[in-house]
Design a protein around this motif. Sequence first.
Motif, PDB file in Angstrom:
ATOM      1  N   VAL A 110       0.865  -1.171   0.000  1.00  0.00           N
ATOM      2  CA  VAL A 110       0.000   0.000   0.000  1.00  0.00           C
ATOM      3  C   VAL A 110       0.908   1.229   0.000  1.00  0.00           C
ATOM      4  O   VAL A 110       1.639   1.465   0.960  1.00  0.00           O
ATOM      5  N   THR A 111       0.845   2.005  -1.078  1.00  0.00           N
ATOM      6  CA  THR A 111       1.821   3.070  -1.266  1.00  0.00           C
ATOM      7  C   THR A 111       1.148   4.398  -1.581  1.00  0.00           C
ATOM      8  O   THR A 111       0.345   4.476  -2.524  1.00  0.00           O
ATOM      9  N   PRO A 112       1.463   5.445  -0.836  1.00  0.00           N
ATOM     10  CA  PRO A 112       0.926   6.766  -1.189  1.00  0.00           C
ATOM     11  C   PRO A 112       1.618   7.286  -2.441  1.00  0.00           C
ATOM     12  O   PRO A 112       2.785   6.985  -2.690  1.00  0.00           O
ATOM     13  N   LYS A 113       0.890   8.063  -3.239  1.00  0.00           N
ATOM     14  CA  LYS A 113       1.488   8.615  -4.446  1.00  0.00           C
ATOM     15  C   LYS A 113       2.589   9.611  -4.117  1.00  0.00           C
ATOM     16  O   LYS A 113       3.495   9.843  -4.920  1.00  0.00           O
ATOM     17  N   ASP A 114       2.507  10.174  -2.908  1.00  0.00           N
ATOM     18  CA  ASP A 114       3.516  11.136  -2.475  1.00  0.00           C
ATOM     19  C   ASP A 114       4.064  10.695  -1.118  1.00  0.00           C
ATOM     20  O   ASP A 114       3.525  11.067  -0.079  1.00  0.00           O
ATOM     21  N   ILE A 115       5.121   9.877  -1.122  1.00  0.00           N
ATOM     22  CA  ILE A 115       5.755   9.452   0.129  1.00  0.00           C
ATOM     23  C   ILE A 115       6.545  10.623   0.698  1.00  0.00           C
ATOM     24  O   ILE A 115       7.292  11.293  -0.023  1.00  0.00           O
ATOM     25  N   ALA A 116       6.378  10.872   1.989  1.00  0.00           N
ATOM     26  CA  ALA A 116       7.128  11.947   2.626  1.00  0.00           C
ATOM     27  C   ALA A 116       8.626  11.653   2.508  1.00  0.00           C
ATOM     28  O   ALA A 116       9.044  10.498   2.658  1.00  0.00           O
ATOM     29  N   PRO A 117       9.455  12.659   2.241  1.00  0.00           N
ATOM     30  CA  PRO A 117      10.899  12.429   2.080  1.00  0.00           C
ATOM     31  C   PRO A 117      11.518  11.670   3.246  1.00  0.00           C
ATOM     32  O   PRO A 117      12.349  10.773   3.036  1.00  0.00           O
ATOM     33  N   GLU A 118      11.098  11.991   4.465  1.00  0.00           N
ATOM     34  CA  GLU A 118      11.673  11.316   5.637  1.00  0.00           C
ATOM     35  C   GLU A 118      11.229   9.862   5.738  1.00  0.00           C
ATOM     36  O   GLU A 118      11.806   9.075   6.508  1.00  0.00           O
ATOM     37  N   ASN A 119      10.208   9.467   4.960  1.00  0.00           N
ATOM     38  CA  ASN A 119       9.685   8.098   5.035  1.00  0.00           C
ATOM     39  C   ASN A 119      10.148   7.205   3.882  1.00  0.00           C
ATOM     40  O   ASN A 119       9.714   6.057   3.786  1.00  0.00           O
ATOM     41  N   ARG A 120      11.008   7.702   3.031  1.00  0.00           N
ATOM     42  CA  ARG A 120      11.372   6.945   1.824  1.00  0.00           C
ATOM     43  C   ARG A 120      12.028   5.604   2.139  1.00  0.00           C
ATOM     44  O   ARG A 120      11.879   4.650   1.372  1.00  0.00           O
ATOM     45  N   ASP A 121      12.733   5.502   3.240  1.00  0.00           N
ATOM     46  CA  ASP A 121      13.385   4.240   3.605  1.00  0.00           C
ATOM     47  C   ASP A 121      12.690   3.544   4.763  1.00  0.00           C
ATOM     48  O   ASP A 121      13.217   2.588   5.328  1.00  0.00           O
ATOM     49  N   ARG A 122      11.506   4.028   5.117  1.00  0.00           N
ATOM     50  CA  ARG A 122      10.758   3.445   6.231  1.00  0.00           C
ATOM     51  C   ARG A 122       9.652   2.540   5.698  1.00  0.00           C
ATOM     52  O   ARG A 122       9.082   2.794   4.633  1.00  0.00           O
ATOM     53  N   VAL A 123       9.326   1.494   6.472  1.00  0.00           N
ATOM     54  CA  VAL A 123       8.271   0.555   6.081  1.00  0.00           C
ATOM     55  C   VAL A 123       7.421   0.228   7.303  1.00  0.00           C
ATOM     56  O   VAL A 123       7.954  -0.051   8.384  1.00  0.00           O
ATOM     57  N   LEU A 124       6.108   0.240   7.127  1.00  0.00           N
ATOM     58  CA  LEU A 124       5.190  -0.156   8.189  1.00  0.00           C
ATOM     59  C   LEU A 124       4.560  -1.501   7.829  1.00  0.00           C
ATOM     60  O   LEU A 124       4.196  -1.723   6.674  1.00  0.00           O
ATOM     61  N   VAL A 125       4.429  -2.380   8.809  1.00  0.00           N
ATOM     62  CA  VAL A 125       3.752  -3.667   8.623  1.00  0.00           C
ATOM     63  C   VAL A 125       2.383  -3.574   9.289  1.00  0.00           C
ATOM     64  O   VAL A 125       2.270  -3.186  10.461  1.00  0.00           O
ATOM     65  N   HIS A 126       1.345  -3.942   8.543  1.00  0.00           N
ATOM     66  CA  HIS A 126      -0.026  -3.836   9.030  1.00  0.00           C
ATOM     67  C   HIS A 126      -0.674  -5.212   9.139  1.00  0.00           C
ATOM     68  O   HIS A 126      -0.530  -6.054   8.245  1.00  0.00           O
ATOM     69  N   VAL A 127      -1.379  -5.443  10.252  1.00  0.00           N
ATOM     70  CA  VAL A 127      -2.171  -6.662  10.435  1.00  0.00           C
ATOM     71  C   VAL A 127      -3.615  -6.234  10.720  1.00  0.00           C
ATOM     72  O   VAL A 127      -3.875  -5.503  11.669  1.00  0.00           O
ATOM     73  N   HIS A 128      -4.540  -6.659   9.874  1.00  0.00           N
ATOM     74  CA  HIS A 128      -5.914  -6.168   9.945  1.00  0.00           C
ATOM     75  C   HIS A 128      -6.700  -6.808  11.076  1.00  0.00           C
ATOM     76  O   HIS A 128      -6.331  -7.845  11.642  1.00  0.00           O
ATOM     77  N   GLY A 129      -7.825  -6.184  11.390  1.00  0.00           N
ATOM     78  CA  GLY A 129      -8.724  -6.713  12.407  1.00  0.00           C
ATOM     79  C   GLY A 129      -9.819  -7.567  11.793  1.00  0.00           C
ATOM     80  O   GLY A 129      -9.835  -7.850  10.597  1.00  0.00           O
ATOM     81  N   GLY A 130     -10.767  -7.959  12.650  1.00  0.00           N
ATOM     82  CA  GLY A 130     -11.882  -8.789  12.198  1.00  0.00           C
ATOM     83  C   GLY A 130     -12.072 -10.042  13.021  1.00  0.00           C
ATOM     84  O   GLY A 130     -12.577 -11.052  12.525  1.00  0.00           O
ATOM     85  N   CYS A 131     -11.678  -9.975  14.311  1.00  0.00           N
ATOM     86  CA  CYS A 131     -11.929 -11.093  15.230  1.00  0.00           C
ATOM     87  C   CYS A 131     -11.315 -12.398  14.739  1.00  0.00           C
ATOM     88  O   CYS A 131     -11.798 -13.480  15.060  1.00  0.00           O
ATOM     89  N   TYR A 132     -10.275 -12.312  13.906  1.00  0.00           N
ATOM     90  CA  TYR A 132      -9.534 -13.451  13.348  1.00  0.00           C
ATOM     91  C   TYR A 132     -10.325 -14.242  12.312  1.00  0.00           C
ATOM     92  O   TYR A 132      -9.852 -15.262  11.820  1.00  0.00           O
ATOM     93  N   VAL A 133     -11.534 -13.767  11.958  1.00  0.00           N
ATOM     94  CA  VAL A 133     -12.350 -14.525  11.004  1.00  0.00           C
ATOM     95  C   VAL A 133     -12.941 -13.649   9.897  1.00  0.00           C
ATOM     96  O   VAL A 133     -13.551 -14.173   8.962  1.00  0.00           O
ATOM     97  N   LEU A 134     -12.768 -12.333   9.988  1.00  0.00           N
ATOM     98  CA  LEU A 134     -13.389 -11.412   9.043  1.00  0.00           C
ATOM     99  C   LEU A 134     -12.341 -10.586   8.279  1.00  0.00           C
ATOM    100  O   LEU A 134     -11.180 -10.532   8.655  1.00  0.00           O
ATOM    101  N   ASN A 135     -12.797  -9.924   7.217  1.00  0.00           N
ATOM    102  CA  ASN A 135     -12.010  -8.958   6.431  1.00  0.00           C
ATOM    103  C   ASN A 135     -10.876  -9.576   5.620  1.00  0.00           C
ATOM    104  O   ASN A 135      -9.740  -9.086   5.652  1.00  0.00           O
ATOM    105  N   PRO A 136     -11.150 -10.611   4.840  1.00  0.00           N
ATOM    106  CA  PRO A 136     -10.116 -11.160   3.965  1.00  0.00           C
ATOM    107  C   PRO A 136      -9.854 -10.243   2.771  1.00  0.00           C
ATOM    108  O   PRO A 136     -10.702  -9.435   2.382  1.00  0.00           O
ATOM    109  N   GLY A 137      -8.683 -10.384   2.172  1.00  0.00           N
ATOM    110  CA  GLY A 137      -8.362  -9.659   0.952  1.00  0.00           C
ATOM    111  C   GLY A 137      -8.418  -8.157   1.118  1.00  0.00           C
ATOM    112  O   GLY A 137      -8.006  -7.607   2.149  1.00  0.00           O
ATOM    113  N   GLU A 138      -8.955  -7.459   0.112  1.00  0.00           N
ATOM    114  CA  GLU A 138      -9.000  -5.997   0.130  1.00  0.00           C
ATOM    115  C   GLU A 138      -9.873  -5.451   1.262  1.00  0.00           C
ATOM    116  O   GLU A 138      -9.726  -4.282   1.647  1.00  0.00           O
ATOM    117  N   ALA A 139     -10.764  -6.270   1.813  1.00  0.00           N
ATOM    118  CA  ALA A 139     -11.612  -5.814   2.918  1.00  0.00           C
ATOM    119  C   ALA A 139     -10.793  -5.492   4.164  1.00  0.00           C
ATOM    120  O   ALA A 139     -11.265  -4.745   5.036  1.00  0.00           O
TER     121      ALA A 139
END
Length: 352
Positions: A110-139
């Motif tokens: 997931v990439t913003p069209k305009d990454i902030a200069p200070e964030n160019r070498d930074r990476v965030l890892v995201h784990v979605h919610g959904g009670c471990y059973v909901l929100n697969p894929g793009e959801a």
Amino acid sequence: MTVHARRLGRWSGALAGALVATAVAAQQAPPLEVPAKSVPVPADVSPQMAKIVGAPLRTNWNIQPRTGEEWKPVAEAGAAALRKLVPGMLERLKVGIEPTTIDGVRAYIVTPKDIAPENRDRVLVHVHGGCYVLNPGEAGLPEAIFMAGFGRFKVISVDYRMPPEATYPAAHDDAMTVWKAVTRTTDPKKTAIFGTSAGGALTLAMVLRAKREGLPLPAAIAPGTPMSDTTKVGDSFVTNAMLDNVLVSPDGFCDAGAKVYANGHDLKDPMLSPVYGDMHGFPPTILTTGTRDLLLSNTVRVHRKLREAGVEAFLQVGEGQSHAHYIRDDTAPETKAVFEEIAQFFDRHLAR
């Protein structure tokens, strides 16, 4: 022993005795009876948030699917509705998404069209919610999209396995697989992990597991209203029951989902209830919840435990908000404020 020392010893003993007596009395005290009352929408929230806060209780909040197969149509129906909202979010926040596979694990870049200069070498890892059973894929992407858009960070969102495809510890394993891959190519001091609800619990569990396995830790984390105690211990499980219009009840759909994912595993295991884990040595942490959140106590207890462990921990609480209301509408100013606060926290703690 001096007279002063003897007096101090007697005073300490008396204090300890008083504390024990108070605790015992509290356990024996009858429950407080609270009369039924109407709870208005707070006057000082935005129109967008007022609509969310004032919404009726979630449809089918009390369903109790008992297998992954029973959960699948529920998850698919919810995902279909959420996927329709994603294109608008991407356009408004100027963000792009790309499905990928990382060491066999499904994920999205997931990439913003305009990454902030200070964030160019930074990476965030995201784990979605959904009670471990909901929100697969793009959801499962709205929160990652909000973080990328408002914070101008590159985000890797983990599309972890869920029932009926797999049960515990599949989500944990997938998240850790992606984490290991990220730290092979990016300095951990330039990374952070975040997620909401089950994703908040996974965020905490990932740090516990990284500590246990001797893996690098992120520079900061942001667990949002984490499901930190699946045994349902916590005051707000009572005080906010039937007030939280998302989770609604401690015995509702989310409890059922967590049990299906756990598949008989001890719910008090820190991997499923991370509030019981050792939080010494955790990275700086920012937590988010709301005054009507059923998991308000889950969040507050984690905050207190981190503070007691000497960890820098910041708690933001949304007025009138139920569970994860801050990831419902990207046009709400409260949503923007939450993610900008997290972005600023990350900026202070991630190396440049």
